[in-house]
Design a protein around this motif. Structure first.
Motif, PDB file in Angstrom:
ATOM      1  N   HIS A 106      35.251  38.529  39.224  1.00 34.65           N
ATOM      2  CA  HIS A 106      33.952  39.068  38.807  1.00 34.65           C
ATOM      3  C   HIS A 106      34.062  39.764  37.456  1.00 34.65           C
ATOM      4  O   HIS A 106      33.205  39.572  36.571  1.00 34.65           O
ATOM      5  CB  HIS A 106      33.455  40.039  39.869  1.00 34.65           C
ATOM      6  CG  HIS A 106      32.141  40.666  39.556  1.00 34.65           C
ATOM      7  ND1 HIS A 106      30.971  39.941  39.452  1.00 34.65           N
ATOM      8  CD2 HIS A 106      31.801  41.969  39.321  1.00 34.65           C
ATOM      9  CE1 HIS A 106      29.969  40.758  39.175  1.00 34.65           C
ATOM     10  NE2 HIS A 106      30.439  41.993  39.087  1.00 34.65           N
ATOM     11  N   VAL A 107      35.093  40.552  37.277  1.00 33.78           N
ATOM     12  CA  VAL A 107      35.286  41.281  36.019  1.00 33.78           C
ATOM     13  C   VAL A 107      35.451  40.309  34.856  1.00 33.78           C
ATOM     14  O   VAL A 107      34.955  40.566  33.746  1.00 33.78           O
ATOM     15  CB  VAL A 107      36.498  42.218  36.138  1.00 33.78           C
ATOM     16  CG1 VAL A 107      36.937  42.747  34.771  1.00 33.78           C
ATOM     17  CG2 VAL A 107      36.172  43.389  37.063  1.00 33.78           C
ATOM     18  N   ARG A 108      36.097  39.191  35.111  1.00 36.98           N
ATOM     19  CA  ARG A 108      36.299  38.207  34.043  1.00 36.98           C
ATOM     20  C   ARG A 108      34.987  37.565  33.598  1.00 36.98           C
ATOM     21  O   ARG A 108      34.941  36.921  32.552  1.00 36.98           O
ATOM     22  CB  ARG A 108      37.292  37.130  34.491  1.00 36.98           C
ATOM     23  CG  ARG A 108      38.721  37.639  34.572  1.00 36.98           C
ATOM     24  CD  ARG A 108      39.728  36.487  34.656  1.00 36.98           C
ATOM     25  NE  ARG A 108      41.088  37.010  34.517  1.00 36.98           N
ATOM     26  CZ  ARG A 108      42.001  36.978  35.483  1.00 36.98           C
ATOM     27  NH1 ARG A 108      41.714  36.435  36.664  1.00 36.98           N
ATOM     28  NH2 ARG A 108      43.205  37.473  35.277  1.00 36.98           N
ATOM     29  N   GLY A 109      33.916  37.776  34.349  1.00 33.22           N
ATOM     30  CA  GLY A 109      32.623  37.258  33.957  1.00 33.22           C
ATOM     31  C   GLY A 109      31.687  38.302  33.379  1.00 33.22           C
ATOM     32  O   GLY A 109      30.543  37.982  33.058  1.00 33.22           O
ATOM     33  N   LEU A 110      32.155  39.539  33.250  1.00 32.60           N
ATOM     34  CA  LEU A 110      31.308  40.616  32.742  1.00 32.60           C
ATOM     35  C   LEU A 110      31.281  40.634  31.214  1.00 32.60           C
ATOM     36  O   LEU A 110      32.245  40.221  30.560  1.00 32.60           O
ATOM     37  CB  LEU A 110      31.798  41.962  33.262  1.00 32.60           C
ATOM     38  CG  LEU A 110      31.717  42.183  34.774  1.00 32.60           C
ATOM     39  CD1 LEU A 110      32.335  43.527  35.144  1.00 32.60           C
ATOM     40  CD2 LEU A 110      30.262  42.116  35.254  1.00 32.60           C
ATOM     41  N   ASP A 111      30.193  41.164  30.672  1.00 31.80           N
ATOM     42  CA  ASP A 111      30.072  41.344  29.229  1.00 31.80           C
ATOM     43  C   ASP A 111      30.558  42.742  28.838  1.00 31.80           C
ATOM     44  O   ASP A 111      30.743  43.615  29.676  1.00 31.80           O
ATOM     45  CB  ASP A 111      28.613  41.165  28.791  1.00 31.80           C
ATOM     46  CG  ASP A 111      28.115  39.752  29.040  1.00 31.80           C
ATOM     47  OD1 ASP A 111      28.922  38.810  28.885  1.00 31.80           O
ATOM     48  OD2 ASP A 111      26.926  39.599  29.390  1.00 31.80           O
TER      49      ASP A 111
END
Length: 304
Positions: A106-111
């Motif tokens: 999930h974190v790898r998809g955050l801006d």
């Protein structure tokens, strides 16, 4: 919290946004902390230890990292705190590690963060989970394991035969209820030494009381099946598979996690090791400044 740190954090400017995610179809509650005025900061992913929720002392530690210009992603496991899932307070190392992996994805998809610079921070039981997660994910930049549970055999030996037998009986009773579609048989998470609880070493109950928010909204109980898992959960067995730099913080006076097991795991991993003259729960209170100081220096070196 010291008065000095309180004044410093009162001037800290940051944003905290909800950033929930799913783990195996169940919603997990997450918070993303970002320091104001910092572009694409590295991020530290955090979750608590045995039977604890993200609100149990971890926001203060998160703010310490944010004050040093790191972003922080802090989450609750399935069945805990603000996350969904039943039965409540289900402690399962394998499920928790799955939640860690889902949180990392999930974190790898955050801006607004540096997705290539991710550190894992675990404490107590989750100090083992971050080892397991990083052993399977070689893109992790750094790992911090604070007073970590690394060897169930060592913890079981320290608990004594009487507690192991009683815990096994309780665990089997809980599994029988699970497979006959009844509610779980629970046992206390924390108790005093003369009481039966998962954590009943000297200072365990008092330590939990120091980190639970006031007023407490915590149910001091856990499905007893966890007793059947603890002796066999051994993150030390995969510690050599973690390729990134690791920092282990051990407590010399820790009555819950034998410090010798932490020292051995650090040696096996050729990791940085710091041993503080503290008990298991002191790292959230009296020794917080010292522990965070070592941890922040480690992050600055490897995430900077």
């Amino acid at each position: 919290m010291t008065k000095t740190r309180g004044r410093e954090l009162s001037r800290l400017r940051y944003a905290r946004n909800d950033a929930d995610f799913e783990s195996d179809g169940t919603r997990c509650a997450g918070w993303l902390y970002t320091p104001e005025g910092v572009s694409n900061p590295p991020v530290v992913v955090m979750a608590h230890g045995f039977g604890a929720e993200r609100t149990f002392g971890l926001p203060e530690i998160a703010k310490e990292f944010v004050a040093r210009e790191f972003a922080v992603f802090l989450f609750d496991y399935r069945n805990f705190g603000d996350s969904d899932g039943e039965p409540r307070n289900l402690v399962s190392a394998s499920r928790h590690v799955e939640d860690w992996k889902a949180a990392i994805d999930h974190v790898r998809g955050l801006d607004a963060i540096d997705r290539r610079n991710i550190a894992l921070w675990g404490t107590s039981y989750s100090g083992g989970h971050v080892i397991q997660a990083a052993a399977d994910d070689h893109r992790i930049t750094a790992v911090i394991a604070q007073v970590p549970f690394v060897d169930g055999r060592a913890v079981a030996r320290a608990s004594g035969v009487k507690k192991l037998l009683k815990g096994t009986v309780a665990g089997v009773r809980d599994l029988v209820r699970k497979y006959t579609f009844r509610g779980p048989h629970t046992v206390p998470i924390a108790g005093y030494p003369e009481e039966f609880a998962v954590l009943n070493a000297p200072g365990a109950m008092e330590g939990m009381e120091t980190i639970v928010p006031d007023p407490p909204v915590w149910d001091n109980e856990v499905p007893a099946r966890v007793f059947l898992e603890i002796p066999f959960y051994r993150p030390v067995s995969v510690v050599e598979d973690v390729p990134c730099p690791m920092l282990f913080v051990g407590g010399r006076d820790d009555d819950i996690v034998p410090v010798s097991s932490v020292r051995s795991a650090a040696e096996a991993a050729d990791a940085t090791y710091v041993e503080l003259p503290v008990g298991h729960f002191d790292v959230y209170d009296d020794a917080l400044d010292e522990a965070v100081g070592y941890e922040a220096a480690f992050l600055n070196e490897h995430l900077g």
